[in-house]
Design a protein around this motif. Structure first.
Motif, PDB file in Angstrom:
ATOM      1  N   THR A  18       0.822  -1.216   0.000  1.00 55.98           N
ATOM      2  CA  THR A  18       0.000   0.000   0.000  1.00 55.98           C
ATOM      3  C   THR A  18       0.855   1.264   0.000  1.00 55.98           C
ATOM      4  O   THR A  18       0.352   2.360   0.167  1.00 55.98           O
ATOM      5  CB  THR A  18      -0.903   0.037   1.248  1.00 55.98           C
ATOM      6  OG1 THR A  18      -0.051  -0.064   2.387  1.00 55.98           O
ATOM      7  CG2 THR A  18      -1.928  -1.062   1.258  1.00 55.98           C
ATOM      8  N   ASN A  61       2.350   3.092  -2.273  1.00 66.88           N
ATOM      9  CA  ASN A  61       2.036   4.187  -3.212  1.00 66.88           C
ATOM     10  C   ASN A  61       0.869   5.030  -2.711  1.00 66.88           C
ATOM     11  O   ASN A  61       0.889   6.261  -2.792  1.00 66.88           O
ATOM     12  CB  ASN A  61       1.680   3.627  -4.592  1.00 66.88           C
ATOM     13  CG  ASN A  61       2.924   3.174  -5.333  1.00 66.88           C
ATOM     14  OD1 ASN A  61       3.966   3.001  -4.701  1.00 66.88           O
ATOM     15  ND2 ASN A  61       2.817   2.968  -6.628  1.00 66.88           N
ATOM     16  N   ILE A  62      -0.164   4.340  -2.197  1.00 65.22           N
ATOM     17  CA  ILE A  62      -1.341   5.083  -1.701  1.00 65.22           C
ATOM     18  C   ILE A  62      -0.927   5.914  -0.485  1.00 65.22           C
ATOM     19  O   ILE A  62      -1.296   7.082  -0.351  1.00 65.22           O
ATOM     20  CB  ILE A  62      -2.477   4.110  -1.308  1.00 65.22           C
ATOM     21  CG1 ILE A  62      -2.833   3.235  -2.503  1.00 65.22           C
ATOM     22  CG2 ILE A  62      -3.715   4.862  -0.825  1.00 65.22           C
ATOM     23  CD1 ILE A  62      -3.698   2.056  -2.149  1.00 65.22           C
ATOM     24  N   GLU A  63      -0.124   5.307   0.400  1.00 68.66           N
ATOM     25  CA  GLU A  63       0.320   6.050   1.594  1.00 68.66           C
ATOM     26  C   GLU A  63       1.062   7.330   1.199  1.00 68.66           C
ATOM     27  O   GLU A  63       0.835   8.393   1.777  1.00 68.66           O
ATOM     28  CB  GLU A  63       1.216   5.164   2.471  1.00 68.66           C
ATOM     29  CG  GLU A  63       0.438   4.079   3.191  1.00 68.66           C
ATOM     30  CD  GLU A  63       1.324   3.151   4.021  1.00 68.66           C
ATOM     31  OE1 GLU A  63       0.781   2.176   4.533  1.00 68.66           O
ATOM     32  OE2 GLU A  63       2.536   3.398   4.126  1.00 68.66           O
ATOM     33  N   THR A  87       9.416   6.162   4.041  1.00 63.74           N
ATOM     34  CA  THR A  87       8.787   5.250   3.080  1.00 63.74           C
ATOM     35  C   THR A  87       9.604   5.202   1.785  1.00 63.74           C
ATOM     36  O   THR A  87       9.844   4.133   1.228  1.00 63.74           O
ATOM     37  CB  THR A  87       7.348   5.740   2.741  1.00 63.74           C
ATOM     38  OG1 THR A  87       6.642   5.934   3.953  1.00 63.74           O
ATOM     39  CG2 THR A  87       6.606   4.742   1.870  1.00 63.74           C
ATOM     40  N   TRP A 106      -4.891   8.336   9.164  1.00 60.38           N
ATOM     41  CA  TRP A 106      -4.159   7.309   8.403  1.00 60.38           C
ATOM     42  C   TRP A 106      -3.432   7.980   7.242  1.00 60.38           C
ATOM     43  O   TRP A 106      -3.987   8.928   6.676  1.00 60.38           O
ATOM     44  CB  TRP A 106      -5.170   6.282   7.846  1.00 60.38           C
ATOM     45  CG  TRP A 106      -4.514   5.145   7.139  1.00 60.38           C
ATOM     46  CD1 TRP A 106      -4.068   3.968   7.684  1.00 60.38           C
ATOM     47  CD2 TRP A 106      -4.186   5.075   5.739  1.00 60.38           C
ATOM     48  NE1 TRP A 106      -3.498   3.178   6.728  1.00 60.38           N
ATOM     49  CE2 TRP A 106      -3.555   3.838   5.517  1.00 60.38           C
ATOM     50  CE3 TRP A 106      -4.355   5.935   4.646  1.00 60.38           C
ATOM     51  CZ2 TRP A 106      -3.097   3.430   4.266  1.00 60.38           C
ATOM     52  CZ3 TRP A 106      -3.888   5.530   3.394  1.00 60.38           C
ATOM     53  CH2 TRP A 106      -3.271   4.297   3.212  1.00 60.38           C
ATOM     54  N   PRO A 107      -2.244   7.580   6.865  1.00 55.51           N
ATOM     55  CA  PRO A 107      -1.490   6.416   7.338  1.00 55.51           C
ATOM     56  C   PRO A 107      -0.499   6.741   8.451  1.00 55.51           C
ATOM     57  O   PRO A 107       0.388   5.951   8.737  1.00 55.51           O
ATOM     58  CB  PRO A 107      -0.728   6.001   6.078  1.00 55.51           C
ATOM     59  CG  PRO A 107      -0.435   7.306   5.387  1.00 55.51           C
ATOM     60  CD  PRO A 107      -1.604   8.206   5.676  1.00 55.51           C
TER      61      PRO A 107
END
Ligand SMILES: C[S@@+](CC[C@H](N)C(=O)[O-])C[C@H]1O[C@@H](n2cnc3c(N)ncnc32)[C@H](O)[C@@H]1O
Length: 439
Positions: free
Chosen positions: A2, A4-6, A69, A377-378
């Protein structure tokens, strides 16, 4: 995966928080100065607005998580393991580099700065370029250095140098001793305040006792600690409680462990109807008496100085508010219980206790009714790097006092055992104020 979404969500959070921060600067003055400028903005010295504090908390948490990240893990861990920045800050503050640069226009060349500061030129160059890499000082042309907004915090007139001194001496010396301490079972298995990481570090000098005992025989360091308190409180933003509590309804306050009394000076200037008792150890209270000179005669006449030891001596009876700022976190649980019980014993039915400290958040998501803010989130629910100062302070309490910053549940349990009931929680963005009445 996940990630990329984060990254996308973190970027949106960063934009939103930065926009809020800019908006807040706009409210208090023109716009935020560049990091290379030396002109201050009203918000630099104004106690930080709650909105700005919360925006910065999001920003620091999200930026750090974004880098962690996207960078390879080894990159991030090596950066953290190799962080010597504090030692450069210490040298710059002790050698008054910001003061020397303050007297120049267009900066000072390396040779002159070396001569004035007494630091060998080639070593000074490495120090300056390390500091300038994160905007504390700048190299305006080859080997010519000037101040920035950040470096001015190190100026001897800025009132923050004692705190920098304390953090980079006793704080970092303890941090360097942490692993050695943990492997010494005689010390590390013991939870009293004479067996701390710091007292372990100085035991070879023949010293045995608490940090406060050590300060008694090292008066110069006690003075540094004492004069650090206003700066520490300014960073924590504790004075927001002056606006965040209905003081207009209060007639009497006892500041328990008042330090140099700086909270009370602000309180009385805003709420002159209050009568205050300052309670602290004899030596500390003498310094508070001196500091009270900044108040008008009229306000000074409303202060009663009561020297005492909260483990042995009685506190004043039936005061409206017993205020404990940065006190509970200094002591292990059994000592906290003793302090709370001794206050409980002198409280009247209308009396309240305000415990003003950091409250450690949980890393787990809490129910929506939980009273402390949670990051979206995240991010970690406690804002991750945005709350890093709480974790450093938690470690400082462990290093110096064998104590800790507590969670809400931990403070609640202790107060219940003392016959107190939690009535209200005020989240001030970094610190919290917990209000207790008799159970
Ligand atoms: C961390 S300082 C906090 C000072 C102040 N409340 C503030 O926030 O600026 C802790 C204070 O507790 C005081 N203290 C330590 N032991 C004490 C005792 N046994 N009785 C009374 N005060 C004590 C210290 O002298 C010091 O002023």
């Amino acid at each position: 995966m996940t990630g990329n979404i984060e990254v996308q969500v973190l970027l949106e959070l960063i934009t939103k928080s930065a926009t809020e921060a800019l908006d807040e600067y706009g409210k208090y003055g023109d716009s935020v100065p560049s990091v290379y400028e030396t002109n201050t903005h009203p918000l630099d010295e104004h106690k930080m607005s709650l909105r700005l504090k919360k925006a910065i908390r999001n920003l620091e948490g999200a930026c750090d998580q974004l880098c962690a990240t996207l960078a390879p893990p080894l990159h991030t861990i090596v950066n953290r393991a190799q962080d010597y920045y504090w030692s450069c800050l210490r040298v710059a503050a002790q050698n008054k580099i910001a003061d020397l640069l303050d007297h120049t226009t267009g900066g000072m060349n390396l040779e002159s700065l070396a001569h004035e500061s007494g630091i060998e030129p080639s070593k000074l160059r490495i120090l300056m370029r390390t500091l300038a890499a994160r905007h504390c000082f700048q190299e305006v042309s080859h080997d010519v250095y000037a101040n920035t907004r950040l470096s001015l915090v190190l100026h001897s007139q800025s009132s923050h140098t004692s705190y920098i001194d304390l953090l980079t001496k006793e704080g970092q010396e303890s941090a360097g001793n942490f692993q050695k301490y943990l492997s010494d079972n005689e010390y590390s298995q013991c939870n009293d305040s004479t067996h701390t990481v710091f007292t372990h570090a100085v035991k070879d000098t023949g010293f045995h006792g608490t940090v406060y005992d050590w300060m008694k025989v090292n008066g110069d360091r006690r003075a540094v600690m004492s004069s650090s308190m206003p700066s520490m409180n300014s960073v924590m933003g504790t004075l927001s409680i002056i606006e965040g509590y209905p003081w207009e309804k209060i007639s009497t306050v006892c500041d328990v462990g008042c330090g140099n009394g700086s909270f009370v000076w602000s309180l009385l200037q805003n709420f002159p109807q209050i009568h205050v008792t300052l309670f602290d150890l004899h030596e500390t209270l003498e310094a508070a008496k001196q500091a009270a000179g900044c108040l008008s005669q009229e306000l000074q006449s409303q202060i009663h100085f009561q020297p005492g030891d909260f483990f042995k001596d009685s506190l004043p009876k039936a005061v409206d508010i017993y205020y404990l700022r940065n006190i509970i976190h200094n002591w292990p649980d059994n000592d906290v219980l003793t302090i709370l019980v001794s206050i409980k014993n002198v409280m009247g039915p209308q009396s309240r206790i305000l415990i003003h400290d950091y409250t450690m958040h949980s890393f787990q998501n809490q129910s929506p009714h939980h009273s402390l803010d949670q990051a979206p989130w995240p991010m970690l629910p406690d804002f991750g790097n945005g709350s890093m100062r709480l974790h450093y302070q938690d470690l400082t309490m462990l290093f110096m006092y064998n104590s800790k910053e507590r969670t809400l549940e931990e403070v609640k349990n202790l107060s219940q055992n003392a016959g107190l009931k939690l009535e209200q929680i005020r989240d001030l963005g970094e610190t919290t104020v917990l209000e207790f009445g008799p159970a």
